[in-house]
Design an enzyme around this catalytic site. Structure first.
Site, PDB file in Angstrom:
ATOM      1  CB  ALA A   1       4.134   0.657  -0.126  1.00 46.60           C
ATOM      2  CG  ASP A   2       2.947  -4.955  -2.620  1.00 44.64           C
ATOM      3  OD1 ASP A   2       3.152  -5.598  -3.671  1.00 44.64           O
ATOM      4  OD2 ASP A   2       3.746  -4.988  -1.661  1.00 44.64           O
ATOM      5  CB  SER A   3       0.298  -6.203   2.013  1.00 43.91           C
ATOM      6  OG  SER A   3       0.429  -7.315   1.148  1.00 43.91           O
TER       7      SER A   3
ATOM      8  CG  ASP B   1       6.354  -2.906  -1.878  1.00 47.54           C
ATOM      9  OD1 ASP B   1       5.487  -2.640  -2.726  1.00 47.54           O
ATOM     10  OD2 ASP B   1       7.433  -3.475  -2.136  1.00 47.54           O
ATOM     11  CB  THR B   2       3.656  -1.987   4.212  1.00 44.13           C
ATOM     12  OG1 THR B   2       2.927  -3.202   4.104  1.00 44.13           O
ATOM     13  CG2 THR B   2       3.005  -0.961   3.319  1.00 44.13           C
TER      14      THR B   2
END
Lengths: 136, 408
Positions: free
Chosen positions: A89-91, A93-94
């Site tokens: 997860a990238d930022s 995604d989070t």
């Protein structure tokens, strides 16, 4: 060039600048939930967290949300202890995962709570806490 | 997982006070984390909680300018691709240099400022100051931030000259690329000069604090994470030029609303330069999509994943540890440059370069294509959510306006 001459000690205030759970808030929040008489085979041999663990149902829902968000293959392992960033997860995604959690559970997640979450289990615990507050 | 309700704009949502560490991205928003410590290693050793709160507190008092935290990657473009840019030089001469304006036809800052050689100079200055009195502090904060960004021009010329295949090897290289870079720099140079003189004459701002901020900023530089790759570099500049076009266009509109038509003209003229530059840079990337669609789409996705960082994200005035975040929060509130603009620019570029229709891609390329095409709505959704939950921002002093306060 001034900053080059700073002594290492002065760098310590950078601590607050790093996006890392400074203290594991989940640990502090550990409350013994009565789990007597119920067995949680999937949580066997885990550490103390099992005593404050969210319902399996909640953990499963979080796992599902994360699988969807990250389009993970079926054979990818997503369990309570899975580290969300390590799953890919990238930022963006989070944030979207948090949004999906909010929609799924009908809760509002404050940034402070979200900041301390690194694993699926922590997310599930936070959700249950929010639901409790809501119920109260 | 660290939640940033709006990771694309200022580092933290307006609700937060005090602000957490900031990813600052382009345009107003994001990207690189700034770290106020001499080395990254310090931060990681401190994570174990070894630092006592007392130590943390006492260190807080000594402010330092921020620095880039990400690992700085260089020369990520395979060297054989340098040939592509050599072979494009003729094309660039015919298609890119035409977007430069001959100096004789260019406006100069003096065209928009009181004329010191005229008897009416003092009256003109008085009128300028009268008009400026009617303009509120929050607008000036944004205008100053924009001016400081423009004045850090040495950083941007440097950045262009880090790019493989197109850099100016001697400072007077006759290649089309080098001619473009120097002439572009010369055109941009007028922007900072004009805004500087206007702000100086206006009497509304603390020039010394502004000048200090500029000195810090040029000293800090910036790493836009273009890794010496002209693919990444020109995608970055395409985004940036459109961003400044939008931003100056908005400050022009606001100036008009406040009744300062001369200032509106100033901002509008700068905006039209930026538009012309945007046209040139987007044309280069369009050509790259033709020549090497896979490489270019991968580069586009890479830049967007890293997020387009704002050129002035390392700004520092000797007082405010979160100066850039505060500035961009005001720019967001005044709708001068917002997270929505970021999404709009991305969407524009996806359309401009017809990314959806690019064919002949590798598997990685198709993933990149999907990512980029699907990104604008995701950002919009995020931004809507952040807006829906944004509470009223706190009032924060800005040294640029003598520590008068402005609402974030």
């Amino acid at each position: 060039m001034a900053f080059v001459t700073r002594t290492p000690a002065r760098a310590s205030f950078a601590l607050k600048q790093v996006q890392v759970p400074v203290s594991k808030i989940c640990n502090v929040r550990s409350v013994s939930l009565p789990v007597a008489g119920r067995s949680f085979p999937s949580l066997k041999a885990r550490h103390f967290q099992v005593f404050c663990a969210a319902k399996k149902e909640t953990v499963d829902k979080v796992c599902h949300i994360i699988r969807q968000q990250l389009a993970l293959p079926d054979d990818a392992t997503v369990i309570g202890e899975s580290n969300i960033s390590q799953l890919g997860a990238d930022s963006l995604d989070t944030v979207e995962i948090v949004m999906a959690i909010e929609e799924e559970f009908g809760i509002l997640v404050e940034e402070d709570s979200a900041q301390s979450i690194t694993t699926v289990q922590e997310a599930a615990d936070m959700i249950e806490e929010q639901l409790k507050k809501k119920g109260a | 997982m660290a939640l940033k309700l709006n990771p694309f704009l200022a580092s933290e949502p307006i609700t937060k006070s005090p602000p957490p560490p900031s990813p600052s991205f382009a345009l107003p928003p994001m990207a690189s984390r700034s770290l106020r410590s001499p080395t990254i290693f310090m931060a990681s050793t401190l994570r174990s909680g070894a630092a006592s709160t007392k130590e943390v507190e006492s260190v807080k008092k000594s402010f330092m300018p921020p620095r880039e935290v990400h690992v700085q990657v260089t020369h990520s473009m395979p060297p054989q691709k340098i040939e592509i840019f050599k072979s494009m030089e003729d094309w660039a001469e015919k298609n890119i240099l035409v977007h430069l304006k001959p100096v004789e036809k260019c406006w100069q800052p003096q065209d928009f400022l009181p004329d010191p050689a005229s008897d009416g100079f003092e009256d003109q200055v008085r009128e300028l100051r009268e008009r400026a009195k009617e303009i509120p502090d929050d607008y000036f904060v944004v205008l100053v931030g924009d001016m400081i960004t423009e004045e850090a021009l040495p950083t941007y010329q440097t950045m262009l000259n880090t790019l493989d295949g197109v850099r100016d090897e001697t400072g007077a290289s006759p290649t089309s690329w080098a001619i473009w870079t120097r002439a572009w720099t010369a055109e941009e140079n007028r922007h900072g000069d004009l805004l500087n003189k206007y702000l100086y004459l206006s009497g509304r701002v603390d020039m010394r604090q502004i000048e200090k901020t500029i000195q810090y900023l040029i000293g800090s530089g910036m790493d836009p994470r273009t890794e010496n790759s002209p693919y990444l570099g020109f995608i970055y500049t395409s985004f940036q030029e459109r961003a400044t076009f939008i931003s100056h266009g908005n400050t022009a509109r606001h100036a008009k609303e406040y009744g300062d038509l001369k200032l509106a003209q100033i901002c509008g003229t700068i905006a039209s330069d930026e538009k012309r530059h945007e046209t040139a840079y987007t044309k280069i990337v369009e050509k790259l999509f033709e020549i090497d669609p896979d490489g270019t789409v991968l580069a586009f996705a890479d830049m967007m994943r890293k997020k387009i960082s704002m050129p002035a994200h390392l700004m520092y005035d000797g007082h405010d540890d979160n100066l850039f975040d505060h500035f961009s929060a005001v720019a967001q509130r005044l709708s001068v440059y917002t997270a929505k603009d970021y999404a709009d620019i991305l969407e524009f570029l996806v359309g401009r370069w017809k990314v959806e229709n690019v064919t002949g891609l590798s598997a990685e390329g198709r993933k990149a294509q999907d990512y980029v095409c699907g990104l604008p709505p995701r950002i919009r959704r995020l931004e809507e959510r952040a807006q829906g939950r944004a509470k009223e921002g706190p009032n924060v002093p800005f040294s640029w306006i003598f520590n008068r306060q402005v609402k974030l």
